[in-house]
Design a protein around this motif. Sequence first.
Motif, short mmCIF file in Angstrom:
data_model
loop_
_atom_site.label_atom_id
_atom_site.label_comp_id
_atom_site.label_asym_id
_atom_site.label_seq_id
_atom_site.Cartn_x
_atom_site.Cartn_y
_atom_site.Cartn_z
N TYR A 126 0.84 -1.20 0.00
CA TYR A 126 0.00 0.00 0.00
C TYR A 126 0.88 1.25 0.00
O TYR A 126 0.56 2.25 -0.63
N ARG A 148 -13.07 -2.05 -5.00
CA ARG A 148 -13.55 -3.43 -4.84
C ARG A 148 -15.06 -3.47 -4.63
O ARG A 148 -15.73 -4.38 -5.12
N GLU B 10 -12.47 -2.44 8.04
CA GLU B 10 -12.58 -2.83 6.63
C GLU B 10 -11.19 -2.85 5.98
O GLU B 10 -10.88 -3.72 5.17
N GLN B 11 -10.38 -1.87 6.36
CA GLN B 11 -9.01 -1.81 5.81
C GLN B 11 -8.24 -3.08 6.13
O GLN B 11 -7.45 -3.56 5.32
N HIS B 14 -9.12 -5.81 3.75
CA HIS B 14 -8.41 -5.66 2.47
C HIS B 14 -6.95 -6.09 2.62
O HIS B 14 -6.41 -6.77 1.75
N ALA B 15 -6.35 -5.66 3.72
CA ALA B 15 -4.95 -6.04 3.96
C ALA B 15 -4.82 -7.57 4.06
O ALA B 15 -3.84 -8.15 3.60
N VAL B 17 -6.76 -9.72 2.47
CA VAL B 17 -6.88 -10.19 1.08
C VAL B 17 -5.55 -10.05 0.34
O VAL B 17 -5.15 -10.94 -0.41
N LYS B 42 -17.35 -11.71 1.16
CA LYS B 42 -16.74 -10.56 0.49
C LYS B 42 -15.24 -10.80 0.30
O LYS B 42 -14.69 -10.61 -0.79
#
Lengths: 167, 255
Positions: A126, A148, B10-11, B14-15, B17, B42
């Motif tokens: 990131y 996404r 939520e972050q 994603h991390a 994933v 998800k």
Amino acid sequence: MADFDQLIADHIPRLRRYARALVRDVHAADDLVQDCLERAWSRQHLYDSSQTMRPWLFSILHNIYANAARQYHRTPPLVPLNQVDETIDAQQETDLTLRDLQRSLALLANEHREVLLLVGLEQLSYKETAEVLNIPLGTVMSRLTRARDKLRDLMHNQPAPHIRRVK
Amino acid sequence: MTEQDRPITEQELHAYVDGQLDATRLTEVEAFLAQHPEAAQKVKEYQAYNQGLHALFDSTLQEAVPEILAGKPQVRKKAVPYLQVAAVVAALAVGSVFGWVFRGNMETSAPSTLAMVNDAFASHVVYTPEVAHPVEVTVDREQHLVTWLSKRLKTDVRAPALKTIGYELLGGRLLSSEGEPAAQFMYENAKGQRLTLFVRHKKTAESQTAFRYASQDNVQGFYWIDGNLGYALIGEVDKEVISNAAHVVYQELNR
């Protein structure tokens, strides 16, 4: 400086992959990579060799693309629905899902597509992604989340006959 | 609040994933996903997108890199009518005596040719005094330079070798002439005298010409149209020197 040449050469396949995903048209993608390489060569003196090269090259490519995105988009990304065969086996179903993904990707805003590709395809961290796009880390995260969400939305709302295949 | 109690953001999903999750949070996130099927679904889809991107685009990595990207020069040698060479050589011989040379078919140069010559002089005067950055791409990247300028001018552009007359190529740069891309190659001799060769596309109004001479103050130049390109060779040297150099440039370009 032979090292610089070699370093650049090592990165060409990945630059091509990213460009291909970004602009879809093979030739336009290679044009973009070529423009990127030319700029990298001409700015060799600006390259800080203590840094890894990948974010540097990708940021050059990003900046060229950001300034002239339109000129690299030659081919409409959509596939006519009537090309889709009704009878499909498992392999074709995978292909269809991939095609849905490709089409959905094409429908994303550039800023979302870029983040999604740098993170999901190029597997940049990131932090590196923030560096490449010259945006704060928080913006990378919010764009990634939005990208996404949007992609998922598109994948779930593919027009028939695809919709039946989405699990 | 302990680490374990901190809610999963939520972050962090994603991390997870993307394999960028802090290792200390892995257990918590997996426990969270086990209890929240919707979030787990998800995450699974997000992972599938990442895999799908690889399935779609990884084949690019296996392809051979096209030559133009590998930096190999695109320059082809062109066939040249010998008579034309002879005519120019003869014209040069005359030119070095009479100042301006062979006038081709035109009584005077087309306006766009004169514009090119002006741009060539201006660029020469601006860039040759530069010590640190006389050129944009230096001669150690000659192949890239030539490939790059050829691409920008959309035709084969070459940097002729002028070693026989004591001038080494320093490099070149991309310029603009009447809104079109133009190339400038810079040469230097052992005394530090510099020549520049300015190249740009021939305009439709321009026809093939042999050499013409121009000067501004103490700067001398020869210019000509050959094939689809217009050339101007400029230097702060004697007219005979620049004339001889133009002769060599022409021969080298048509070799």
